[in-house]
Design a protein around this motif. Structure first.
Motif, PDB file in Angstrom:
ATOM      1  N   GLU A   1       0.833  -1.212   0.000  1.00 16.07           N
ATOM      2  CA  GLU A   1       0.000   0.000   0.000  1.00 16.07           C
ATOM      3  C   GLU A   1       0.868   1.263   0.000  1.00 16.07           C
ATOM      4  OE1 GLU A   1      -3.936  -1.677   2.405  1.00 16.07           O
ATOM      5  OE2 GLU A   1      -2.241  -0.825   3.532  1.00 16.07           O
ATOM      6  N   LEU A   2       1.963   1.210   0.721  1.00 18.11           N
ATOM      7  CA  LEU A   2       2.855   2.370   0.764  1.00 18.11           C
ATOM      8  C   LEU A   2       3.584   2.568  -0.554  1.00 18.11           C
ATOM      9  CD1 LEU A   2       4.340   1.906   4.334  1.00 18.11           C
ATOM     10  CD2 LEU A   2       2.828   3.749   3.583  1.00 18.11           C
ATOM     11  N   ALA A   3       3.947   1.475  -1.203  1.00 16.01           N
ATOM     12  CA  ALA A   3       4.714   1.551  -2.448  1.00 16.01           C
ATOM     13  C   ALA A   3       3.847   1.906  -3.651  1.00 16.01           C
ATOM     14  CB  ALA A   3       5.420   0.223  -2.694  1.00 16.01           C
ATOM     15  N   LYS A   4       2.572   1.558  -3.616  1.00 11.92           N
ATOM     16  CA  LYS A   4       1.700   1.698  -4.789  1.00 11.92           C
ATOM     17  C   LYS A   4       1.696   3.108  -5.391  1.00 11.92           C
ATOM     18  CE  LYS A   4      -2.891   0.615  -6.466  1.00 11.92           C
ATOM     19  NZ  LYS A   4      -4.195   0.062  -6.139  1.00 11.92           N
ATOM     20  N   PRO A   5       1.538   4.184  -4.617  1.00 10.10           N
ATOM     21  CA  PRO A   5       1.489   5.511  -5.252  1.00 10.10           C
ATOM     22  C   PRO A   5       2.865   6.073  -5.626  1.00 10.10           C
ATOM     23  CG  PRO A   5       1.152   5.721  -2.890  1.00 10.10           C
ATOM     24  CD  PRO A   5       1.216   4.244  -3.201  1.00 10.10           C
ATOM     25  N   LEU A   6       3.914   5.372  -5.292  1.00  9.65           N
ATOM     26  CA  LEU A   6       5.261   5.884  -5.532  1.00  9.65           C
ATOM     27  C   LEU A   6       5.840   5.333  -6.833  1.00  9.65           C
ATOM     28  CD1 LEU A   6       6.602   5.411  -1.901  1.00  9.65           C
ATOM     29  CD2 LEU A   6       5.752   7.523  -2.942  1.00  9.65           C
ATOM     30  N   PRO A   7       6.613   6.144  -7.541  1.00  6.30           N
ATOM     31  CA  PRO A   7       7.206   5.700  -8.807  1.00  6.30           C
ATOM     32  C   PRO A   7       8.479   4.880  -8.584  1.00  6.30           C
ATOM     33  CG  PRO A   7       7.810   7.969  -8.409  1.00  6.30           C
ATOM     34  CD  PRO A   7       6.896   7.553  -7.272  1.00  6.30           C
ATOM     35  N   MET A   8       8.316   3.729  -7.903  1.00  7.32           N
ATOM     36  CA  MET A   8       9.475   2.875  -7.623  1.00  7.32           C
ATOM     37  C   MET A   8       9.022   1.449  -7.415  1.00  7.32           C
ATOM     38  SD  MET A   8      10.342   3.948  -3.680  1.00  7.32           S
ATOM     39  CE  MET A   8      10.669   5.602  -4.175  1.00  7.32           C
ATOM     40  N   SER A   9       9.981   0.566  -7.406  1.00 10.11           N
ATOM     41  CA  SER A   9       9.694  -0.853  -7.207  1.00 10.11           C
ATOM     42  C   SER A   9       9.416  -1.126  -5.718  1.00 10.11           C
ATOM     43  CB  SER A   9      10.876  -1.694  -7.676  1.00 10.11           C
ATOM     44  OG  SER A   9      11.995  -1.440  -6.831  1.00 10.11           O
ATOM     45  N   LEU A  10       8.844  -2.279  -5.472  1.00  8.88           N
ATOM     46  CA  LEU A  10       8.588  -2.703  -4.100  1.00  8.88           C
ATOM     47  C   LEU A  10       9.892  -2.835  -3.301  1.00  8.88           C
ATOM     48  CD1 LEU A  10       6.314  -3.452  -2.147  1.00  8.88           C
ATOM     49  CD2 LEU A  10       6.557  -5.814  -2.922  1.00  8.88           C
ATOM     50  N   PRO A  11      10.958  -3.431  -3.857  1.00 11.21           N
ATOM     51  CA  PRO A  11      12.216  -3.497  -3.110  1.00 11.21           C
ATOM     52  C   PRO A  11      12.779  -2.110  -2.768  1.00 11.21           C
ATOM     53  CG  PRO A  11      12.248  -5.104  -4.875  1.00 11.21           C
ATOM     54  CD  PRO A  11      11.024  -4.250  -5.078  1.00 11.21           C
ATOM     55  N   ALA A  12      12.629  -1.146  -3.666  1.00  8.27           N
ATOM     56  CA  ALA A  12      13.104   0.215  -3.379  1.00  8.27           C
ATOM     57  C   ALA A  12      12.297   0.825  -2.237  1.00  8.27           C
ATOM     58  CB  ALA A  12      13.011   1.087  -4.625  1.00  8.27           C
TER      59      ALA A  12
ATOM     60  N   GLU B   1       5.507  -5.107  11.322  1.00  8.39           N
ATOM     61  CA  GLU B   1       5.245  -6.454  11.812  1.00  8.39           C
ATOM     62  C   GLU B   1       4.898  -7.317  10.606  1.00  8.39           C
ATOM     63  OE1 GLU B   1       2.264  -8.538  15.031  1.00  8.39           O
ATOM     64  OE2 GLU B   1       1.583  -6.758  13.959  1.00  8.39           O
ATOM     65  N   LYS B   2       5.511  -8.484  10.552  1.00 11.39           N
ATOM     66  CA  LYS B   2       5.254  -9.384   9.438  1.00 11.39           C
ATOM     67  C   LYS B   2       4.375 -10.528   9.920  1.00 11.39           C
ATOM     68  CE  LYS B   2       7.502 -11.778   5.662  1.00 11.39           C
ATOM     69  NZ  LYS B   2       8.762 -12.123   5.020  1.00 11.39           N
ATOM     70  N   VAL B   3       3.248 -10.688   9.232  1.00 16.21           N
ATOM     71  CA  VAL B   3       2.341 -11.802   9.497  1.00 16.21           C
ATOM     72  C   VAL B   3       2.182 -12.543   8.179  1.00 16.21           C
ATOM     73  CG1 VAL B   3       0.020 -12.482  10.231  1.00 16.21           C
ATOM     74  CG2 VAL B   3       1.140 -10.499  11.304  1.00 16.21           C
ATOM     75  N   GLY B   4       2.707 -13.747   8.139  1.00 17.53           N
ATOM     76  CA  GLY B   4       2.708 -14.494   6.876  1.00 17.53           C
ATOM     77  C   GLY B   4       3.621 -13.793   5.887  1.00 17.53           C
ATOM     78  N   ARG B   5       3.068 -13.424   4.747  1.00 19.23           N
ATOM     79  CA  ARG B   5       3.855 -12.720   3.716  1.00 19.23           C
ATOM     80  C   ARG B   5       3.593 -11.224   3.713  1.00 19.23           C
ATOM     81  NH1 ARG B   5       4.412 -16.141  -1.655  1.00 19.23           N
ATOM     82  NH2 ARG B   5       5.353 -14.150  -2.141  1.00 19.23           N
ATOM     83  N   VAL B   6       2.762 -10.758   4.634  1.00 15.23           N
ATOM     84  CA  VAL B   6       2.360  -9.345   4.642  1.00 15.23           C
ATOM     85  C   VAL B   6       3.066  -8.604   5.770  1.00 15.23           C
ATOM     86  CG1 VAL B   6       0.411  -7.755   4.869  1.00 15.23           C
ATOM     87  CG2 VAL B   6       0.116  -9.935   3.659  1.00 15.23           C
ATOM     88  N   ARG B   7       3.766  -7.536   5.414  1.00 12.80           N
ATOM     89  CA  ARG B   7       4.421  -6.673   6.399  1.00 12.80           C
ATOM     90  C   ARG B   7       3.587  -5.405   6.536  1.00 12.80           C
ATOM     91  NH1 ARG B   7       8.959  -6.479   9.055  1.00 12.80           N
ATOM     92  NH2 ARG B   7       9.876  -8.214   7.898  1.00 12.80           N
ATOM     93  N   THR B   8       3.116  -5.148   7.758  1.00 10.34           N
ATOM     94  CA  THR B   8       2.314  -3.964   8.044  1.00 10.34           C
ATOM     95  C   THR B   8       3.157  -2.968   8.827  1.00 10.34           C
ATOM     96  OG1 THR B   8       0.297  -5.300   8.084  1.00 10.34           O
ATOM     97  CG2 THR B   8       0.185  -3.133   9.107  1.00 10.34           C
ATOM     98  N   CYS B   9       3.105  -1.730   8.389  1.00  7.15           N
ATOM     99  CA  CYS B   9       3.909  -0.663   9.008  1.00  7.15           C
ATOM    100  C   CYS B   9       3.003   0.281   9.786  1.00  7.15           C
ATOM    101  CB  CYS B   9       4.647   0.115   7.937  1.00  7.15           C
ATOM    102  SG  CYS B   9       5.740  -0.912   6.940  1.00  7.15           S
TER     103      CYS B   9
END
Length: 115
Positions: free
Chosen positions: A34-45, A62-70
């Protein structure tokens, strides 16, 4: 006194992308995607930016399963705000002293060739 954690906080806030992430997280928790979506960059960036925010003490995740929530961690924002406010008070006192000095100092007439 040196405060290395505060240094890291200001470094984290120096980047406009990270400030945008902080602005979003102030509204509530968000996943990395969700944080990366509006930004002009890759998920790793985006994740690298989040790492800097975490090191600066501004964000927790916090990471739960494959989802990291900030989430925003307001403690360091408060410390940065306090640091700025203390400096502002010092500057204002200095300006007040300068103003008082200038009020007590008689004006000298300006010669025409100096104007």
């Amino acid at each position: 006194m040196l405060n290395y954690q505060l240094d890291k906080t200001f470094v984290a806030l120096a980047d406009p992308t990270r400030r945008a992430m902080v602005e979003r997280l102030v509204q509530g928790p968000a996943t990395v995607s969700e944080l990366a979506k509006p930004l002009p960059m890759s998920l790793p960036a985006a994740m690298l930016h989040l790492k800097v925010l975490e090191e600066g003490g501004l964000v927790t995740s916090e990471k739960v399963g494959r989802v990291r929530t900030c989430r925003i961690d307001p403690k360091m924002l408060s410390q940065a705000e306090q640091w700025v406010a203390e400096r502002r008070q010092m500057w204002e006192r200095s300006f007040d002293r300068l103003e008082a000095y200038l009020d007590q100092t008689p004006e000298k007439p300006v010669k025409e060739d100096q104007a």
